[in-house]
Design an enzyme around this catalytic site. Structure first.
Site, PDB file in Angstrom:
ATOM      1  N   ARG C  72       0.933  -1.110  -0.459  1.00 31.85           N
ATOM      2  CA  ARG C  72       0.198   0.153  -0.375  1.00 31.85           C
ATOM      3  C   ARG C  72       1.178   0.723  -0.253  1.00 31.85           C
ATOM      4  NH1 ARG C  72      -5.305  -1.445   0.258  1.00 31.85           N
ATOM      5  NH2 ARG C  72      -5.093  -3.759   0.514  1.00 31.85           N
ATOM      6  N   THR C  73       1.914   1.104  -0.609  1.00 29.78           N
ATOM      7  CA  THR C  73       3.412   2.354  -0.781  1.00 29.78           C
ATOM      8  C   THR C  73       2.257   3.127  -1.580  1.00 29.78           C
ATOM      9  OG1 THR C  73       4.975   0.760  -0.392  1.00 29.78           O
ATOM     10  CG2 THR C  73       5.119   2.635  -1.317  1.00 29.78           C
ATOM     11  N   ASP C 127     -14.854  -5.311  -4.657  1.00 29.81           N
ATOM     12  CA  ASP C 127     -15.581  -4.581  -4.673  1.00 29.81           C
ATOM     13  C   ASP C 127     -16.861  -4.015  -5.840  1.00 29.81           C
ATOM     14  OD1 ASP C 127     -14.800  -5.355  -1.601  1.00 29.81           O
ATOM     15  OD2 ASP C 127     -14.449  -2.765  -1.236  1.00 29.81           O
TER      16      ASP C 127
END
Lengths: 341, 341, 341, 341
Positions: C72-73, C127
């Site tokens: 998630r950098t 999602d």
């Protein structure tokens, strides 16, 4: 002759196949009738009983759950054996096939041995913790679901360089954790029979991590770390040595993350392991057990249960089977440990 | 010590798990090295051999097929035992784990017993036709695939009010047909061990049809109807009592349709039954067999194979296991028949 | 030309198929080379990059996770665009394919539009909450896993006459809950877009119960009951209107049990929905998106992403797609509601 | 109002979900009654019709096949439209929902447009060969089953260093072969729309073989090699350019083996592709189509069918949809070819 049949305690894959096997065998080989007792002992105590024909059991071998319903009603509640005798007499039922776990079979044994009720049993425990049979039906399906789930979790763990803690069923014994852990190539397997200290768990995790793997920890719900009491005492925590409400996986995940520095997530498989269509293995085992139970009822083998011995279905006294848990033996644990880390 | 390992004969689900189990056990418990022999006896005769490390077997427990490849090369071809001795010496290999079916193990037994070669075995036969072990790995997966396939075929059969004939593996024995047929609730199960006449087949089909079911016939590839010779003779057909090229399912379908008036289709599962990820059951069995084979090699138990006895892995002389087929016994056939029709 | 490729943010089924599609298309149709950037923006900022050949992407279409790793950098951390320019120049990389969700694509859009970096995108969000594309890959697999899980849970719920609350992914949108709920025949579907009050939930549960069904409630993790604030206030609870730590399913289960009198259990599917082999649908979509992304990189379509429009793969400006969530529209919610209760 | 509903032609996964969707929507939103017409047009012509309540459609979304049965009876046989009018009047049925493929819908269009019968349609073709809709239900399930099967076959092919030819459905179009071939990473995909000569097939196989892969050939049942006529003529064979009885896979396998020297096996998936539980994708699509069809019947949209356009269910004139096949377009074929070999 009319045989009553019931399912009691926690449900599991294969119950319907047992019912079908018993009804088909009874109807075709022995020309007996069947009655379906609803929700275990409750149906017998409350006279909630209906005819059960071969038509009703069509196509059931692959269907999960139990068409008869189940409950945890105790056989000595609500009138107990006397009430049962009344109901059986009123319904013209000459034998009862009780399908259930340790509690159900202990009740069935007592009813047969002490009260003289015409009861035979079929053992059912997903945890495989019942002595007197090689395996119980439902266990293979639960192990298969757990294995497939761990296979899935591995891919996401590897992508994120995470450790994944997976909690499987097994309150008192670690059979599902052992089999699923071996089948899915877990790096740590934690079972109630062989508590290990936190440090051993961390060592397994680090060893997998050092080889570039995403560490997979499979833990039976009943596992307690060997030195949990000390850890709790040292931290001044109010927790009294038992897993906290959230379950052992949720408890372990942050501890592993803290100790090893690897991001760690937990997943609780829970009810998923009980549900759905049984494996082919469990369908065959269940069908054979049901057929054998019909024979036993016809032959008035009260107090006995059908069980698996190698490749054969045999008869075992329920009272002998229910007095102790079938734990994972030391030899299987030693075998497993070689594969960990 | 260095142990060579090979897979030979038809492939099957679980081979990779055996390899992984052996290498992990050997490397970790006994500190021995491994060498991978390519394509069964071919690799040993042609010196097609590479080092095999724990790194190479990572993540293999759930992978189908065999990373070592397989072939049907005969051990007494191309130099035979003498050539093997040379290659083993040149490579510094002190033991060979041979994983394979009846043919492979017969060869391995002879090499160990008559030629003094350091060979141990692991039995593999999807058909489950090998004596000396409760079950062979791969059989559970094949039965599971067949069961799932029959479940699928049933829905289309019911929609079209058709009879469906499903051909499964089993050239000499009917274990897959028996288990899948029982698990999936088939109305006729046809196995080589118990040939029945055409009329019995038609009767089973009609009986299911009369109850409103779409008849499902599961037939092992090696089944021959009891009165096939007579039927062929009566028709002046050139076919000589053996199933014709297209297989027994294709032969039976039009006959059933003609005799019963119900539209009938056939499906041959074929290679699908060998492929893909092994079931959890087969992964556990394979892993344990592989681990036991590593022990056997280290302990120089030449001529023995690892086998399943109830829940334990034991050792059996290969020469004793390979001399006869494990057929479906009369008791299992009688049990099955109750469910047919 | 050399194209860098990376996966960023949460992982999902289909990432590997995108990578394979891009590399195969680039190598074969355009004769360009590829470089694999490890763990999203981190690899680009820290120069953790390796060659990626068609050999490396063999057999990837069905494998879950991402061989490139993910993190998630943030792209504006650790040197940001300037550092990226350096690394790209040093590595001779002329284009970057960024595969990721809303955050990743927002970063990619800014890098392309504001910083002039040669970046194209492929949208990934399990999602399905990203505008500018009919569906995102991974969503079909997650819906399939959720559906299969609910199918399983239904059998155990029915056996025990229980209500089952199943929590699926969906922090801001309810697509997975909507599709899995419709596919599995749920009796209540709770999604963030359309908060309903507790009473409506109980009414749905009771309605199913009254018809003899085991009520199945599917809830997206981001759902909050409409009157949750009031309920909390009325009870003097410290909880401030947000689901408590254990998740919405755990919160709802005891409330449903209390209000309806039906025993209620909860299951959280969690990481299971991200893992494992993608569905055939997702494999096809991912492969096509990857192939289109290679074309876009070669044609220097900076700032654009590949997206699905009906049956075609088209190009959409990333900046246009990332500025708003794709919520379940009123029409789909109305359609769903007809089936509930 | 009373709506009749029927399924006609070949069965496919999702039919039951359409029925359930229509009945639920009609009963709940429009308060209309339903009647189930048995076995397609046969039931309408022979007055084989029963009431169909919401109770009857419980739990159907995931069940394969059709509870209404199906047949290939032609609507203009046995009394035709006049007879139908009689039956509808006698039964008080005001509308008919016809679920079926090209033939069924062509009949339905004619009945609505030319005969003035109150008929609406829902398109069903596993082959996905119907114009006027993005996808038809059943196609996703068939593609998923084919993909999973090819995944399985690959492991056994690799173990034996074999080429595997897999025949999938698709008499006139290659959609299943295209999608399953792309999803499973096939090395050759052969579809009716784009006949290629034998040499191209062999080249694809050799190319895969040269890279050390086990070549996977996916062939639609309706594929004919471009130069098959010449090959047959040259060999003096009586076969007239059509695949021989055994199917195209059986025909190709020995030719590939002969031309490339690689051992080649064939598998025909056949009826397996029609059976079993539909995928989540197909369940959602089917349910929505069924619901839309109920609306159409209530709104008297005679001659129209429900169809998928991007993410929306829309209405299309049946007469427009049935006059041409939806073939795989050149763009999709070009896209596919890049991945072959």
């Amino acid at each position: 002759m009319r045989i009553g049949i019931m399912t009691s305690g926690g449900d599991g894959p294969g119950l319907n196949a047992v019912i079908r096997g018993a009804v088909r065998k009874g109807a075709r080989a022995h020309r007996v009738e069947f009655a379906g007792i609803r929700d275990g002992w409750r149906g017998l105590l409350e006279d909630d009983i209906s005819p059960l024909t071969t038509y009703d059991v069509r196509g059931l071998s692959g269907r999960g759950g139990t068409i008869l319903g189940t409950s945890r009603t105790h056989p000595y509640s609500g009138g107990g054996p006397d009430r049962m005798r009344e109901v059986l007499a009123a319904r013209g039922i000459d034998a009862v096939i009780a399908i259930g776990g340790e509690g159900t079979l202990a009740g069935a044994a007592r009813l047969a041995d002490d009260e003289g009720l015409p009861v035979v049993g079929v053992p059912k425990t997903i945890d495989n913790d019942l002595d007197g049979t090689d395996y119980t039906f439902g266990f293979d399906t639960a192990s298969a679901i757990a294995t497939e789930s761990i296979d899935r979790l591995r891919t996401t763990a590897e992508s994120h360089h995470r450790c994944m803690v997976v909690e499987v069923m097994g309150r008192h014994v670690g059979w599902i954790a052992l089999h699923a852990g071996m089948a899915a190539g877990a790096h740590a397997v934690l079972i109630p029979e062989f508590p290990v200290p936190y440090d051993r768990i961390y060592r397994w995790v680090r060893s997998a991590q050092d080889r570039g793997r995403a560490p997979i920890v499979v833990v039976a719900e009943g596992f307690v770390p060997e030195d949990r009491g000390e850890a709790v005492a040292a931290k001044g925590d109010a927790r009294d040595g038992r897993p906290r409400l959230g379950g052992i996986a949720e408890e372990l995940a942050p501890l592993i993350e803290e100790a090893t520095g690897i991001e760690t997530r937990s997943t609780v498989l829970g009810h998923l392991q009980r549900g759905g269509s049984p494996t082919a293995y469990d369908r065959v085992l269940s069908t054979r057990l049901g057929m054998a139970a019909a024979d036993m009822a016809v032959e008035r083998a009260w107090g006995q249960m059908a069980s698996l011995d190698s490749t054969e279905i045999v008869r075992v006294r329920m009272a002998d089977a229910v007095d102790r848990l079938k734990r994972v033996p030391r030899s299987r644990w030693d075998e497993m440990q070689i594969l960990l880390g």
